[in-house]
Design a protein around this motif. Structure first.
Motif, PDB file in Angstrom:
ATOM      1  N   PHE A 263       0.836  -1.205   0.000  1.00 20.68           N
ATOM      2  CA  PHE A 263       0.000   0.000   0.000  1.00 20.68           C
ATOM      3  C   PHE A 263       0.868   1.251   0.000  1.00 20.68           C
ATOM      4  CE2 PHE A 263      -1.981   3.494   2.289  1.00 20.68           C
ATOM      5  CZ  PHE A 263      -3.258   3.579   1.744  1.00 20.68           C
ATOM      6  N   ILE A 264       1.810   1.335   0.930  1.00 16.71           N
ATOM      7  CA  ILE A 264       2.588   2.567   1.054  1.00 16.71           C
ATOM      8  C   ILE A 264       3.616   2.702  -0.068  1.00 16.71           C
ATOM      9  CG2 ILE A 264       4.403   1.664   2.583  1.00 16.71           C
ATOM     10  CD1 ILE A 264       2.636   5.135   2.671  1.00 16.71           C
ATOM     11  N   GLU A 265       4.122   1.596  -0.576  1.00 16.18           N
ATOM     12  CA  GLU A 265       5.048   1.677  -1.722  1.00 16.18           C
ATOM     13  C   GLU A 265       4.342   2.264  -2.931  1.00 16.18           C
ATOM     14  OE1 GLU A 265       7.786  -1.223  -4.587  1.00 16.18           O
ATOM     15  OE2 GLU A 265       6.935  -2.022  -2.720  1.00 16.18           O
ATOM     16  N   SER A 266       3.122   1.804  -3.179  1.00 18.08           N
ATOM     17  CA  SER A 266       2.352   2.313  -4.305  1.00 18.08           C
ATOM     18  C   SER A 266       1.972   3.774  -4.091  1.00 18.08           C
ATOM     19  CB  SER A 266       1.097   1.458  -4.494  1.00 18.08           C
ATOM     20  OG  SER A 266       0.317   1.922  -5.567  1.00 18.08           O
ATOM     21  N   TYR A 267       1.585   4.116  -2.855  1.00 16.15           N
ATOM     22  CA  TYR A 267       1.249   5.509  -2.549  1.00 16.15           C
ATOM     23  C   TYR A 267       2.423   6.424  -2.859  1.00 16.15           C
ATOM     24  CZ  TYR A 267      -0.228   9.629   0.096  1.00 16.15           C
ATOM     25  OH  TYR A 267      -0.568  10.913   0.457  1.00 16.15           O
ATOM     26  N   LEU A 268       3.617   6.040  -2.444  1.00 10.71           N
ATOM     27  CA  LEU A 268       4.804   6.893  -2.624  1.00 10.71           C
ATOM     28  C   LEU A 268       5.253   6.955  -4.075  1.00 10.71           C
ATOM     29  CD1 LEU A 268       6.873   5.944   0.553  1.00 10.71           C
ATOM     30  CD2 LEU A 268       5.563   8.042   0.133  1.00 10.71           C
ATOM     31  N   GLN A 269       4.939   5.926  -4.857  1.00  7.99           N
ATOM     32  CA  GLN A 269       5.254   5.995  -6.284  1.00  7.99           C
ATOM     33  C   GLN A 269       4.463   7.108  -6.953  1.00  7.99           C
ATOM     34  OE1 GLN A 269       4.435   2.012  -7.648  1.00  7.99           O
ATOM     35  NE2 GLN A 269       6.485   1.251  -7.135  1.00  7.99           N
ATOM     36  N   VAL A 270       3.250   7.331  -6.488  1.00  9.39           N
ATOM     37  CA  VAL A 270       2.406   8.401  -7.035  1.00  9.39           C
ATOM     38  C   VAL A 270       2.726   9.730  -6.375  1.00  9.39           C
ATOM     39  CG1 VAL A 270       0.023   9.192  -7.347  1.00  9.39           C
ATOM     40  CG2 VAL A 270       0.574   6.760  -7.563  1.00  9.39           C
ATOM     41  N   ARG A 271       3.016   9.694  -5.080  1.00  5.69           N
ATOM     42  CA  ARG A 271       3.252  10.925  -4.328  1.00  5.69           C
ATOM     43  C   ARG A 271       4.521  10.812  -3.496  1.00  5.69           C
ATOM     44  NH1 ARG A 271      -1.200  14.598  -0.984  1.00  5.69           N
ATOM     45  NH2 ARG A 271      -0.557  16.481  -2.074  1.00  5.69           N
ATOM     46  N   PRO A 272       5.671  10.842  -4.126  1.00  6.90           N
ATOM     47  CA  PRO A 272       6.940  10.640  -3.405  1.00  6.90           C
ATOM     48  C   PRO A 272       7.234  11.710  -2.362  1.00  6.90           C
ATOM     49  CG  PRO A 272       7.336  11.335  -5.688  1.00  6.90           C
ATOM     50  CD  PRO A 272       5.892  11.010  -5.584  1.00  6.90           C
ATOM     51  N   ALA A 273       6.665  12.901  -2.528  1.00  6.74           N
ATOM     52  CA  ALA A 273       6.933  13.982  -1.578  1.00  6.74           C
ATOM     53  C   ALA A 273       6.416  13.663  -0.180  1.00  6.74           C
ATOM     54  CB  ALA A 273       6.285  15.279  -2.076  1.00  6.74           C
ATOM     55  N   ALA A 274       5.542  12.653  -0.068  1.00  8.49           N
ATOM     56  CA  ALA A 274       4.976  12.313   1.240  1.00  8.49           C
ATOM     57  C   ALA A 274       5.894  11.438   2.077  1.00  8.49           C
ATOM     58  CB  ALA A 274       3.637  11.610   1.053  1.00  8.49           C
ATOM     59  N   ALA A 275       7.055  11.079   1.533  1.00  8.33           N
ATOM     60  CA  ALA A 275       7.952  10.162   2.248  1.00  8.33           C
ATOM     61  C   ALA A 275       8.351  10.695   3.613  1.00  8.33           C
ATOM     62  CB  ALA A 275       9.188   9.885   1.397  1.00  8.33           C
ATOM     63  N   ASP A 276       8.500  12.006   3.727  1.00  4.76           N
ATOM     64  CA  ASP A 276       8.904  12.594   5.010  1.00  4.76           C
ATOM     65  C   ASP A 276       7.854  12.400   6.099  1.00  4.76           C
ATOM     66  OD1 ASP A 276      11.253  13.403   3.881  1.00  4.76           O
ATOM     67  OD2 ASP A 276      10.629  15.476   3.563  1.00  4.76           O
ATOM     68  N   SER A 277       6.619  12.128   5.698  1.00  2.60           N
ATOM     69  CA  SER A 277       5.542  11.981   6.678  1.00  2.60           C
ATOM     70  C   SER A 277       5.475  10.581   7.290  1.00  2.60           C
ATOM     71  CB  SER A 277       4.190  12.283   6.025  1.00  2.60           C
ATOM     72  OG  SER A 277       4.128  13.617   5.564  1.00  2.60           O
ATOM     73  N   LEU A 278       6.196   9.633   6.707  1.00  3.06           N
ATOM     74  CA  LEU A 278       6.050   8.245   7.144  1.00  3.06           C
ATOM     75  C   LEU A 278       6.460   8.039   8.596  1.00  3.06           C
ATOM     76  CD1 LEU A 278       7.119   6.082   4.087  1.00  3.06           C
ATOM     77  CD2 LEU A 278       4.897   7.043   4.698  1.00  3.06           C
ATOM     78  N   LYS A 279       7.377   8.856   9.075  1.00  2.00           N
ATOM     79  CA  LYS A 279       7.806   8.685  10.466  1.00  2.00           C
ATOM     80  C   LYS A 279       6.700   9.023  11.460  1.00  2.00           C
ATOM     81  CE  LYS A 279      10.112  13.247  10.575  1.00  2.00           C
ATOM     82  NZ  LYS A 279      10.060  13.531   9.117  1.00  2.00           N
ATOM     83  N   PHE A 280       5.614   9.627  10.982  1.00  3.35           N
ATOM     84  CA  PHE A 280       4.513   9.997  11.864  1.00  3.35           C
ATOM     85  C   PHE A 280       3.323   9.039  11.780  1.00  3.35           C
ATOM     86  CE2 PHE A 280       6.476  14.175  10.626  1.00  3.35           C
ATOM     87  CZ  PHE A 280       7.090  14.411  11.836  1.00  3.35           C
ATOM     88  N   VAL A 281       3.429   8.009  10.941  1.00 10.54           N
ATOM     89  CA  VAL A 281       2.294   7.093  10.760  1.00 10.54           C
ATOM     90  C   VAL A 281       1.938   6.403  12.074  1.00 10.54           C
ATOM     91  CG1 VAL A 281       1.534   4.954   9.651  1.00 10.54           C
ATOM     92  CG2 VAL A 281       2.649   6.731   8.290  1.00 10.54           C
ATOM     93  N   GLY A 282       2.930   5.945  12.824  1.00  7.04           N
ATOM     94  CA  GLY A 282       2.660   5.279  14.092  1.00  7.04           C
ATOM     95  C   GLY A 282       1.928   6.181  15.069  1.00  7.04           C
ATOM     96  N   LEU A 283       2.365   7.427  15.175  1.00  6.91           N
ATOM     97  CA  LEU A 283       1.701   8.386  16.047  1.00  6.91           C
ATOM     98  C   LEU A 283       0.236   8.532  15.665  1.00  6.91           C
ATOM     99  CD1 LEU A 283       1.505  10.724  18.096  1.00  6.91           C
ATOM    100  CD2 LEU A 283       2.491  12.228  16.335  1.00  6.91           C
ATOM    101  N   PHE A 284      -0.030   8.613  14.370  1.00  7.06           N
ATOM    102  CA  PHE A 284      -1.407   8.799  13.929  1.00  7.06           C
ATOM    103  C   PHE A 284      -2.224   7.514  14.006  1.00  7.06           C
ATOM    104  CE2 PHE A 284       0.029  12.903  12.851  1.00  7.06           C
ATOM    105  CZ  PHE A 284      -1.100  13.697  12.706  1.00  7.06           C
ATOM    106  N   MET A 285      -1.572   6.369  14.072  1.00  7.73           N
ATOM    107  CA  MET A 285      -2.300   5.129  14.364  1.00  7.73           C
ATOM    108  C   MET A 285      -2.846   5.172  15.791  1.00  7.73           C
ATOM    109  SD  MET A 285       0.181   2.320  12.558  1.00  7.73           S
ATOM    110  CE  MET A 285      -0.718   0.872  13.127  1.00  7.73           C
TER     111      MET A 285
END
Length: 330
Positions: A263-285
């Motif tokens: 899911f996230i690999e495909s998301y970043l292929q379309v929107r690579p600029a969002a890579a910096d946000s991945l470190k916050f995914v756990g917090l938002f979970m």
């Protein structure tokens, strides 16, 4: 035994179930649909959904709870759906009435309920265990976020900010567990830690249009087409919340390892600029878990206390602490 001397009581209705025949009459009155129209009550979720079939066409009639949303808020949702749909994002589109209006009003025992007709999304929910389907979903959400980048601001849609995602929900949950001291104590500590993390993260979070409830059952895959629907919680907010919602649901179903990487690999292929946000995914979970718990609490008068078990409440902090242990910031 029948009580022949009942105590006088003014009954207050919280939630009524509308007969499908009444919805059919409403549809025939407001829409150019064939009189062969069939309507059945399909499911109850945040709103009630009726499956509608007429002359080979299929629709979903969504009937909102009386206490749920104003007409202005519903129109804000519909405007957002039409905007992203016009950009080529596959979403279940609303259908206008014969007079061009979008919303119907129904006088129910509990008050006026609003209703909107949508195109039916054919197919099945994408599987967390299917790599290709998870990838398709990741790309769909990325394209949704891109399409919403130029969506005009609107006060009609909620802001998915700290108040909406954290402060209001945790206050509701704390009030609910006030008579459970051990849970309340641990929950208060979790909330304090989470609040501090969110405050540190906020300046680095990307803001934009969000679906608000990304999970498998809010999409349908039919052939090569994946369609997104149920925008009840959409609004402008931190878009990492949509990513965290998908991962949270997958974890809750014990399918995170199969669903999240594609899911996230495909998301970043379309929107690579969002890579910096991945470190916050756990917090938002963690925010997603607390927000969902508050949502359950808010619906208890309609669903009944059995809907939110003590076991779920007792596991709330341990569930979030397991996510905390994986956070990049410790």
């Amino acid at each position: 035994m029948l009580d022949h001397n009942p105590v006088p009581l003014q009954a207050v209705i919280l939630y009524s179930t509308l007969r499908a025949e009444s919805i059919r009459d409403l549809l025939l009155h407001h829409y150019d649909l064939d009189h062969s129209l069939e309507c059945i009550f399909f499911c109850r979720g945040v709103s009630d959904t009726y499956f509608v079939s007429a002359a080979g066409e299929r629709f979903a009639m969504k009937v909102f709870r009386a206490s749920w949303r104003s007409e202005e808020a519903i129109l804000g949702e519909l405007a957002a759906i039409r905007h992203v749909g016009s950009k080529g994002v596959d979403v279940a589109m609303p259908v206008p009435r014969r007079d061009g209006k979008w919303v119907c009003s129904i006088r129910a025992p509990e008050g006026v309920r609003k209703a909107v007709l949508f195109r039916w999304a054919d197919g099945r929910a994408p599987k967390y265990t299917d790599d290709a389907q998870a990838r398709r979903y990741g790309a769909l959400i990325a394209n949704l976020h891109i399409a919403g980048d130029d969506l005009p601001p609107s006060s009609a849609r909620p802001r998915l900010d700290a108040s909406y995602l954290f402060q209001v929900p945790v206050a509701k949950v704390l009030a609910h567990v006030a008579n459970k001291p051990a849970i309340a104590r641990d929950l208060q500590r979790l909330i304090e830690r989470t609040g501090e993390r969110l405050q540190r993260a906020a300046p680095d979070l990307h803001w934009g249009f969000c679906h608000g409830d990304v999970w498998s059952n809010n999409a349908r895959l039919h052939g090569d087409r994946l369609v997104l629907f149920d925008f009840d919680f959409c609004g402008a907010g931190w878009q990492v919340f949509d990513l965290a919602s998908y991962r949270w649901h997958a974890r809750f179903e014990n399918q995170e390892n199969s669903a999240w990487p594609p899911f996230i690999e495909s998301y970043l292929q379309v929107r690579p600029a969002a890579a910096d946000s991945l470190k916050f995914v756990g917090l938002f979970m963690i925010l997603k878990h607390l927000w969902t718990t508050a949502h359950f609490v808010g619906r208890l008068p309609e669903t009944g206390a059995y809907f939110l078990s003590d076991e779920y409440l007792e596991n709330t902090v341990p569930f979030c602490e397991r996510i905390e242990a994986e956070l990049i910031d410790g």
